[in-house]
Design an enzyme around this catalytic site. Structure first.
Site, PDB file in Angstrom:
ATOM      1  N   GLY A 294     -17.223  94.566  35.416  1.00  0.00           N
ATOM      2  CA  GLY A 294     -18.565  94.407  34.852  1.00  0.00           C
ATOM      3  C   GLY A 294     -19.547  94.445  36.002  1.00  0.00           C
ATOM      4  NE  ARG A 332     -25.055  85.813  38.418  1.00  0.00           N
ATOM      5  CZ  ARG A 332     -24.649  85.881  39.679  1.00  0.00           C
ATOM      6  NH1 ARG A 332     -25.506  86.150  40.627  1.00  0.00           N
ATOM      7  NH2 ARG A 332     -23.396  85.691  39.996  1.00  0.00           N
ATOM      8  CE1 TYR A 336     -22.182  81.542  36.265  1.00  0.00           C
ATOM      9  CE2 TYR A 336     -23.222  82.476  38.215  1.00  0.00           C
ATOM     10  CZ  TYR A 336     -22.740  82.627  36.920  1.00  0.00           C
ATOM     11  OH  TYR A 336     -22.803  83.843  36.312  1.00  0.00           O
ATOM     12  CB  CYS A 363     -41.215  72.641  31.754  1.00  0.00           C
ATOM     13  SG  CYS A 363     -42.697  73.510  31.285  1.00  0.00           S
ATOM     14  CD  GLU A 364     -35.380  72.224  32.347  1.00  0.00           C
ATOM     15  OE1 GLU A 364     -34.719  71.449  33.063  1.00  0.00           O
ATOM     16  OE2 GLU A 364     -35.563  72.060  31.140  1.00  0.00           O
ATOM     17  CE1 TYR A 393     -21.195  88.567  33.339  1.00  0.00           C
ATOM     18  CE2 TYR A 393     -21.045  89.311  35.604  1.00  0.00           C
ATOM     19  CZ  TYR A 393     -20.494  89.183  34.350  1.00  0.00           C
ATOM     20  OH  TYR A 393     -19.243  89.678  34.102  1.00  0.00           O
TER      21      TYR A 393
HETATM   22  C1  PLP Z   1     -16.115  88.447  32.871  1.00  0.00           C
HETATM   23  C2  PLP Z   1     -14.925  89.242  32.589  1.00  0.00           C
HETATM   24  C3  PLP Z   1     -14.786  90.517  33.128  1.00  0.00           C
HETATM   25  C4  PLP Z   1     -15.780  91.099  34.097  1.00  0.00           C
HETATM   26  O1  PLP Z   1     -15.892  90.377  35.269  1.00  0.00           O
HETATM   27  P1  PLP Z   1     -16.789  90.941  36.457  1.00  0.00           P
HETATM   28  O2  PLP Z   1     -16.756  89.899  37.501  1.00  0.00           O
HETATM   29  O3  PLP Z   1     -18.157  91.135  35.905  1.00  0.00           O
HETATM   30  O4  PLP Z   1     -16.181  92.230  36.885  1.00  0.00           O
HETATM   31  C5  PLP Z   1     -13.679  91.260  32.761  1.00  0.00           C
HETATM   32  N1  PLP Z   1     -12.749  90.781  31.904  1.00  0.00           N
HETATM   33  C6  PLP Z   1     -12.855  89.557  31.370  1.00  0.00           C
HETATM   34  C7  PLP Z   1     -11.819  89.087  30.439  1.00  0.00           C
HETATM   35  C8  PLP Z   1     -13.928  88.747  31.692  1.00  0.00           C
HETATM   36  O5  PLP Z   1     -14.016  87.523  31.163  1.00  0.00           O
END
Ligand code: PLP
Length: 434
Positions: A294, A332, A336, A363-364, A393
């Site tokens: 991702g 983000r 975390y 307001c945080e 994200y």
């Molecule tokens: C979040 C996730 C991904 C993607 O993770 P990346 O760090 O964005 O590459 C792939 N598979 C599963 C099952 C996930 O939960």
């Protein structure tokens, strides 16, 4: 700037450029806060995977885009054109993909809790494969498949017991994880046997995902070995051979210039060698390999532009620069402690000597983009700031907290720009209110 990613630069006017375009011009044209996405970079990232997959992994191996990193119609079209399938986690993502013309037979449906309605919706829309994680779910999918008179493909999500040493919140492969069924406890065996016993299900293989932002050389290799040993032991006891092994997502991206760089192609080559050797040792026919990147597809294709509103100097303490966005478009840091590079986009060549926290408008107190940022001494209202590497994200985690409308996504490609997601209006915010 190019030290972070090659799509960043500075022009003669001292303006930050992104994908070869002047960010100050883009801010003028589209207003801020503004998400920019470099389409050419997304395609390049997709190709880095697909080319290595073609070179190193057996036929049937495939790359799935983890849609949760950034999900909207145009991104599904782009990754489909690049030959990727998708990993989806909700009816919302499935529906978005469908509306975008994405072939849902190339979608894998994740989630540690798919409701009966989710399962019905996914089977009705022809989602190719479910990634199941529990006995309840296997029975529910089998029932939904029976109701439709189909045989549904499923994979099982296994926790291999690997800790990739990243953030706790994004580590998912340990035995005590919320996700998957553990090999160690014997539950993986039991759930697999249950899936095989369902007439309405075709078990195509196994899935695992050990975490995100993985840089360590051998995390995927260790994971692959553990999974293949499980596959082989399961075959020896139950006579079932898996066709597919899905190793999940998670290759890291560089958020700061000091983060390590690596060659994806080289990593995948090494991984394929380990898989080949392990299969040989176990006398296991090499399964097709799936991965679900991702972040590494979209993160460095993203940049967020903000306009400075106030500069607050608290003599003897610290300084704050407030921008017109914040945790609503990028939660983000609040969530975390993730760190993005933040730079001046309107004065990118000025010496960076003014130390401050760049904060949002919510307001945080926790509404922070980044602490300890160095900006030009002259930073003032109206200046543009850029948060880098925000393609993953950010938009997908954005909210309307404080009733702040979400920014648009503008796609950049070949020197042109176009709106892919329009800016939310105040009217959008009240559309559900009766
Ligand atoms: C979040 C996730 C991904 C993607 O993770 P990346 O760090 O964005 O590459 C792939 N598979 C599963 C099952 C996930 O939960």
């Amino acid at each position: 700037m190019a030290a972070l990613c090659e799509n960043l630069g500075v022009n003669e006017a001292g303006h930050l450029t992104f994908a070869g375009q002047d960010t100050a011009e883009l801010a003028k044209q589209y207003a801020t806060p503004l998400y920019l996405l470099d389409e050419d970079r997304i395609r390049k990232n997709c190709r880095a995977y697909t080319e290595a997959f073609r070179a190193y992994f057996p036929a049937g191996s495939r790359v799935l885009y983890a849609a949760k990193a950034n999900a909207f119609a145009e991104i599904f079209r782009i990754v489909q054109q690049e030959g990727l399938g998708a990993d989806v986690v909700s009816c919302g993502e499935i529906y978005t993909a469908k509306k975008a013309g994405f072939d849902l037979s190339n979608a894998y449906f994740h989630s540690n809790n798919k409701t009966d309605e989710d399962i019905r919706f996914a089977t009705e829309n022809g989602v190719g494969c479910f990634v199941a994680e529990s006995e309840e779910e296997i029975l529910a999918i089998a029932q939904a498949a029976a109701a439709r008179g189909i045989r549904q493909k499923v994979m099982l999500r296994i926790t291999p017991g690997i800790d990739p040493h990243t953030y706790e919140a994004i580590s998912t492969g340990k035995v005590d994880s919320k996700f998957g069924v553990a090999i160690e406890t014997g539950q993986a065996d039991a759930v697999t046997a249950l899936a095989l016993a369902q007439q309405q299900l075709e078990l195509v293989g196994f899935h695992c995902h050990v975490g995100s932002q993985v840089f360590d050389e051998d995390v995927f290799e260790r994971t692959a070995v553990v999974m293949l040993e499980f596959l082989a032991s399961f075959r020896d006891h139950y006579g079932y051979t898996a066709k597919e092994l899905n190793l999940g997502g998670g290759y890291g991206v560089r958020y700061l210039p000091d983060d390590p760089s690596y060659s994806l192609s080289e990593k995948l080559r090494q991984l394929s060698a380990v898989i080949g050797k392990t299969c040989e040792k176990l006398a296991y026919p090499q399964p097709a390999i799936l991965m679900e990147p991702g972040r590494s597809i979209v993160a460095d294709a993203g940049l967020t532009l903000y306009t400075v509103g106030t500069v607050k100097r608290i003599a003897g303490y610290k300084n704050y620069v407030s921008v017109d966005g914040g945790m609503t478009d990028n939660p983000r840091f609040a969530l975390y402690g993730a760190i993005h590079e933040v730079v001046s986009a309107s004065d990118a060549l000025a010496p960076r000597t003014f130390r401050c926290d760049v904060v949002g408008r919510c307001c945080e107190s926790g509404d922070v983009i980044r602490t300890d940022v160095l900006l030009p001494e002259t930073v003032q209202r109206g200046d543009l700031l850029a948060a880098c590497t925000t393609g993953a994200y950010n938009y997908s985690m954005a909210s309307n907290y404080n009733r702040v409308p979400r920014p648009p996504i503008v796609m950049l490609s070949g020197g042109k720009s176009r709106v892919a997601v329009r800016r939310e209006t105040l009217e959008d915010l009240v559309q559900y209110d009766l």
